[in-house]
Design a protein around this motif. Sequence first.
Motif, mmCIF file in Angstrom:
data_model
loop_
_atom_site.group_PDB
_atom_site.id
_atom_site.type_symbol
_atom_site.label_atom_id
_atom_site.label_comp_id
_atom_site.label_asym_id
_atom_site.label_seq_id
_atom_site.Cartn_x
_atom_site.Cartn_y
_atom_site.Cartn_z
ATOM 1 N N GLU A 5 0.829 -1.209 0.000
ATOM 2 C CA GLU A 5 0.000 0.000 0.000
ATOM 3 C C GLU A 5 0.864 1.260 0.000
ATOM 4 O O GLU A 5 0.568 2.229 -0.691
ATOM 5 N N LEU A 6 1.933 1.239 0.784
ATOM 6 C CA LEU A 6 2.841 2.378 0.827
ATOM 7 C C LEU A 6 3.489 2.587 -0.539
ATOM 8 O O LEU A 6 3.550 3.713 -1.037
ATOM 9 N N ALA A 7 3.944 1.508 -1.150
ATOM 10 C CA ALA A 7 4.579 1.609 -2.469
ATOM 11 C C ALA A 7 3.605 2.188 -3.495
ATOM 12 O O ALA A 7 3.968 3.077 -4.276
ATOM 13 N N GLU A 8 2.371 1.718 -3.475
ATOM 14 C CA GLU A 8 1.371 2.227 -4.423
ATOM 15 C C GLU A 8 1.091 3.707 -4.182
ATOM 16 O O GLU A 8 1.026 4.490 -5.123
ATOM 17 N N ALA A 9 0.945 4.088 -2.927
ATOM 18 C CA ALA A 9 0.631 5.489 -2.606
ATOM 19 C C ALA A 9 1.766 6.427 -2.990
ATOM 20 O O ALA A 9 1.528 7.571 -3.373
ATOM 21 N N LEU A 10 3.015 5.945 -2.890
ATOM 22 C CA LEU A 10 4.176 6.772 -3.223
ATOM 23 C C LEU A 10 4.650 6.576 -4.661
ATOM 24 O O LEU A 10 5.689 7.123 -5.047
ATOM 25 N N LEU A 11 3.882 5.782 -5.421
ATOM 26 C CA LEU A 11 4.207 5.509 -6.824
ATOM 27 C C LEU A 11 5.605 4.912 -6.971
ATOM 28 O O LEU A 11 6.396 5.310 -7.829
ATOM 29 N N MET A 12 5.895 3.929 -6.111
ATOM 30 C CA MET A 12 7.192 3.254 -6.109
ATOM 31 C C MET A 12 6.996 1.782 -6.444
ATOM 32 O O MET A 12 5.922 1.229 -6.212
ATOM 33 N N LYS A 13 8.056 1.149 -6.931
ATOM 34 C CA LYS A 13 8.048 -0.299 -7.056
ATOM 35 C C LYS A 13 8.089 -0.873 -5.647
ATOM 36 O O LYS A 13 8.756 -0.320 -4.756
ATOM 37 N N THR A 14 7.412 -1.990 -5.443
ATOM 38 C CA THR A 14 7.373 -2.604 -4.115
ATOM 39 C C THR A 14 8.774 -2.951 -3.628
ATOM 40 O O THR A 14 9.085 -2.768 -2.447
ATOM 41 N N SER A 15 9.632 -3.426 -4.521
ATOM 42 C CA SER A 15 10.992 -3.788 -4.108
ATOM 43 C C SER A 15 11.767 -2.566 -3.632
ATOM 44 O O SER A 15 12.519 -2.632 -2.652
ATOM 45 N N ASN A 16 11.591 -1.420 -4.289
ATOM 46 C CA ASN A 16 12.269 -0.186 -3.857
ATOM 47 C C ASN A 16 11.717 0.299 -2.524
ATOM 48 O O ASN A 16 12.471 0.746 -1.653
ATOM 49 N N ALA A 17 10.398 0.217 -2.368
ATOM 50 C CA ALA A 17 9.788 0.615 -1.090
ATOM 51 C C ALA A 17 10.284 -0.288 0.027
ATOM 52 O O ALA A 17 10.583 0.183 1.123
ATOM 53 N N SER A 18 10.384 -1.576 -0.250
ATOM 54 C CA SER A 18 10.860 -2.528 0.755
ATOM 55 C C SER A 18 12.290 -2.216 1.181
ATOM 56 O O SER A 18 12.613 -2.238 2.377
ATOM 57 N N ALA A 19 13.141 -1.890 0.218
ATOM 58 C CA ALA A 19 14.532 -1.533 0.542
ATOM 59 C C ALA A 19 14.581 -0.262 1.384
ATOM 60 O O ALA A 19 15.340 -0.174 2.363
ATOM 61 N N MET A 20 13.754 0.721 1.025
ATOM 62 C CA MET A 20 13.708 1.965 1.792
ATOM 63 C C MET A 20 13.222 1.699 3.217
ATOM 64 O O MET A 20 13.766 2.226 4.184
ATOM 65 N N ILE A 21 12.223 0.862 3.355
ATOM 66 C CA ILE A 21 11.676 0.527 4.673
ATOM 67 C C ILE A 21 12.719 -0.187 5.516
ATOM 68 O O ILE A 21 12.828 0.063 6.724
#
Length: 152
Positions: A59-75
């Motif tokens: 959900e965070l990745a979608e809201a920030l218009l990011m790939k899930t893998s990039n959001a996961s790395a950032m998290i």
Amino acid sequence: MSPSAPAAPTANGVVEVIPLLHRALDRRIELDFPHPKPPEVQLAALRLVRERDGITVRELAEALLMKTSNASAMITQMTAAGLLRRERDPADRRVLHLHLTDEARRRVEEAHDLFTGYVLRAFGSLGEDDRAAIAAALPALRRLAGLIQKPS
């Protein structure tokens, strides 16, 4: 689709003023915020988790218009920095829910208060007509942002 000729100056104005406003706020907070400022995408993630406690990584990745893998790395980085806490979903262990740490919550609130204070002080220096025009434009600007996010 290109904007109509009469709308083009307004569209150009929006495109020019939003980064200007962002830079002005960013420069001010650099002077007053006593903590290291995370990158903008991390700040956006912190604000989103603050608003939607327990949001999933997807959900965070979608809201920030990011790939899930990039959001996961950032998290993962933000968790290591003590800003986020991850909890596995009891029904589906693959799903992670995100929560701000107490320290991150304090920092997000502190930054929000600074930003709001800057705008309030500047807003108070504007005339009543300017303040009313800005207030009236907010709903349309939110709709505009939503339309820009959605590819046509």
